[in-house]
Write a protein that holds these residues in place. Structure first.
Motif, mmCIF file in Angstrom:
data_model
loop_
_atom_site.group_PDB
_atom_site.id
_atom_site.type_symbol
_atom_site.label_atom_id
_atom_site.label_comp_id
_atom_site.label_asym_id
_atom_site.label_seq_id
_atom_site.Cartn_x
_atom_site.Cartn_y
_atom_site.Cartn_z
ATOM 1 N N THR A 290 0.989 -1.067 -0.004
ATOM 2 C CA THR A 290 -0.065 0.273 -0.067
ATOM 3 C C THR A 290 0.681 1.072 -0.150
ATOM 4 O O THR A 290 0.118 2.301 -0.264
ATOM 5 N N HIS A 292 1.370 2.659 2.568
ATOM 6 C CA HIS A 292 0.466 3.281 3.534
ATOM 7 C C HIS A 292 1.282 4.393 4.430
ATOM 8 O O HIS A 292 2.134 4.257 4.959
ATOM 9 N N HIS A 309 -3.643 3.647 3.817
ATOM 10 C CA HIS A 309 -4.435 2.406 3.274
ATOM 11 C C HIS A 309 -4.788 1.215 4.060
ATOM 12 O O HIS A 309 -5.770 0.474 3.761
#
Ligand SMILES: [Zn+2]
Length: 412
Positions: A290, A292, A309
């Motif tokens: 991701t 993230h 994410h």
């Protein structure tokens, strides 16, 4: 504990039963057919090997200066919320894990996470390989943090010290970006050519120094043939793609959402996006990872790059299945098996054969997706400390029903 239902593997899907030993946290048996004694209700669900996300930024380090937007506790809660059972955390922290001492300090902080955390060590202009076996990350140009190089020569000199190691690359060529720094938008300042040029360079380094290489958050259609050709030649390289490069493209950017959807590399064209989806399905791209990257609201409005994410990853998988005809087996491959393989050599022995398969000896961590209950993404449901999602208001066709970690049910 025993879980029964539709079990998904990389090669097949079958009605079966998984038994996990709660003492060791490992799977002890997997069998076909059902006894009717399931500890979890799985009607309308698919039981996957636990999803792994091998590219996140949990923000916590010994300095503690960024824990206002994420730490290992909140990142772990976000992971569980999104059906993620293991993560690998990037090293671009204020106190970066670049040697035995700083790596061990960060490892102690990560120990409070419920999901298993593998830590990357950083490669910067002055670092040396660690004695212990860890994955590494090299930033080729300025992004977020201080671990970057200003010239290709400087980077190559460093990589030469890491011969044979597992090294991930953020592919954006600083020289191409420098040449475009006056362009009007973030997307134009970091054009596809920056990634393509850096890809060629990273692949050369991976081959020359016999690295186990990985290209992070891949995003450009025109770079894919280089990756495919390198793999055919036997170069040990794999590639990630993010949910945002699969779901969004630059055609949807407006004055209102532009800053929220700013990340590195940036959103690409519609054609790039579809090419990434197809490359992931074909296996030219190996993982959904991701990237993230939690930032606060204020930081996003100041132009910080990166989006969170973890909370939405499981629901996002159902979108790929319903909208882009990924099979459940495809999802098991790119979200569980391949990420599991990536971290396997870095895991402690107590985790047996590791993550990524529903089979005896593997970790009893599972992702159970409810394929019949849609999920509406919204800030109020996320556990990431930054408190927002790039998918605000998006309805995904399915949702995470349970995240099982080493035989214990954790939620969402
Ligand atoms: Zn990243």
């Amino acid at each position: 504990m025993r879980i029964e239902g539709q079990i998904v593997g990389v090669d097949r899907m079958f009605e079966g039963s998984v038994v996990i030993d709660e003492a060791t946290g490992l799977i002890v048996s997997v069998s076909e057919g059902a006894t009717g004694q399931s500890d979890l209700e799985t009607k309308g669900c698919l039981i996957f090997p636990g999803f792994g996300d091998i590219h996140i930024h949990a923000r916590e380090d010994p300095s503690g200066t960024q824990t206002y937007k994420e730490d290992f506790t909140s990142a772990s809660a976000a992971a569980v919320n999104g059906g993620v059972v293991q993560v690998a955390d990037m090293p671009n922290n204020p106190v970066a894990p670049v040697d035995e001492a700083t790596y061990a300090m960060k490892e102690r902080l990560a120990a409070k996470s419920d999901v298993h955390v593998t830590l990357y060590a950083g490669i910067g202009p002055k670092t040396e390989p660690l004695e212990r076996h860890v994955p590494y990350k090299a930033f080729m140009g300025p992004s977020v943090g201080d671990l970057f190089f200003t010239s290709a020569k400087q980077l190559e000199r460093q990589i030469a010290k890491y011969r044979g190691k597992n090294v991930s690359f953020h592919c954006e060529d600083p020289e191409v970006m420098e040449a475009h720094k006056g362009a009007a938008t973030h997307e134009l300042r970091r054009p596809p050519e920056a990634e393509i040029s850096a890809t060629a360079f990273a692949l050369r380094l991976i081959e020359r120094y016999e690295l186990q290489g990985k290209l992070c958050h891949y995003s450009t259609r025109d770079g894919l043939p280089m990756i495919v050709a390198a793999k055919r030649k036997g170069v040990r390289v794999t590639a990630e793609v993010t949910p945002h490069h699969l779901y969004f493209d630059d055609s949807i950017l407006t004055d209102e959402n532009r800053l929220w959807l700013q990340m590195n590399p940036p959103l690409r064209s519609f054609g790039d996006r579809l090419a990434m989806i197809e490359a992931l399905r074909r296996g030219d791209i190996d993982y959904i990872a991701t990237d993230h990257a939690p930032h606060s609201h204020a930081e996003k409005l100041e132009g910080h790059s990166g989006v969170p994410h973890l909370d939405t990853l499981g629901a996002f998988a159902t979108w790929l299945m319903k909208e882009h005809a990924f099979t459940a087996m495809d999802i098991a491959r790119v979200m569980a098996r391949n990420p599991g393989k990536f971290v396997r050599e870095f895991l402690p022995e107590s985790l047996g054969k590791g993550f990524g398969e529903v089979a005896p000896g593997f970790v009893g961590s599972l992702t159970v997706l409810d394929m019949e209950t849609p999920y509406v993404a919204t800030a109020s449901k996320v556990k990431t400390k930054c408190g927002w999602t790039p998918f605000e208001g998006v309805t995904f066709p399915g949702s995470v029903k349970y995240t099982v970690l080493r035989g214990k049910v954790f939620g969402p």
